[in-house]
Design a protein around this motif. Structure first.
Motif, short mmCIF file in Angstrom:
data_model
loop_
_atom_site.label_atom_id
_atom_site.label_comp_id
_atom_site.label_asym_id
_atom_site.label_seq_id
_atom_site.Cartn_x
_atom_site.Cartn_y
_atom_site.Cartn_z
N ARG A 18 2.51 1.67 -3.46
CA ARG A 18 1.52 2.11 -4.45
C ARG A 18 1.21 3.60 -4.29
N THR A 19 1.09 4.06 -3.04
CA THR A 19 0.84 5.47 -2.78
C THR A 19 2.03 6.32 -3.22
N TYR A 20 3.24 5.85 -2.95
CA TYR A 20 4.44 6.59 -3.35
C TYR A 20 4.53 6.70 -4.87
N ARG A 74 0.82 -1.20 0.00
CA ARG A 74 0.00 0.00 0.00
C ARG A 74 0.86 1.26 0.00
N GLY A 119 2.07 9.18 -6.20
CA GLY A 119 2.39 10.57 -5.86
C GLY A 119 3.55 11.14 -6.63
#
Length: 83
Positions: A76-78, A73, A81
Motif C-alpha cells: 500500500r505504501t509503495y 502495508r 508513493g
C-alpha cells in the motif's frame, strides 16, 4: 561449513517457509478464541456453554497473519508513493 553459514541457511529456509505460508494462507486462526469465534463458559453444573463473541476477530475465528499484514502495508505504501 562454518557455523555462521549453517545458521544463515536455516534462518533463510524458515523465513522462506513463512513467506510461502503467508502467500498461500493469509488468514490464520485467532489466538484468543482458538478459531472458534467465541469464548467458552461453564455453568454452575460444569457444562460448557457458548460465551461472548470474540472481539479480536469479530466472531469470524480468523485473523490476518503478521507477515501478510506487513506485506499489505508495504504494498500500500509503495502504490501510494508511485502515483
Amino acid at each position: 561449513m562454518s557455523l555462521a553459514l549453517v545458521t544463515f541457511t536455516c534462518l533463510f529456509i524458515v523465513t522462506l517457509g513463512y513467506v510461502v505460508k503467508c502467500w498461500l494462507s493469509p488468514f490464520g486462526d485467532c489466538r484468543k478464541c482458538d478459531g472458534m469465534g467465541h469464548g467458552l463458559k461453564t455453568d454452575r453444573k460444569g457444562k460448557t456453554k457458548r460465551g461472548k463473541d470474540c472481539r479480536r476477530c469479530d466472531a469470524t475465528g480468523k485473523r490476518i497473519r503478521v507477515g501478510r499484514w506487513i506485506y499489505n502495508r508495504a504494498a500500500r505504501t509503495y502504490r501510494a508513493g508511485t502515483r
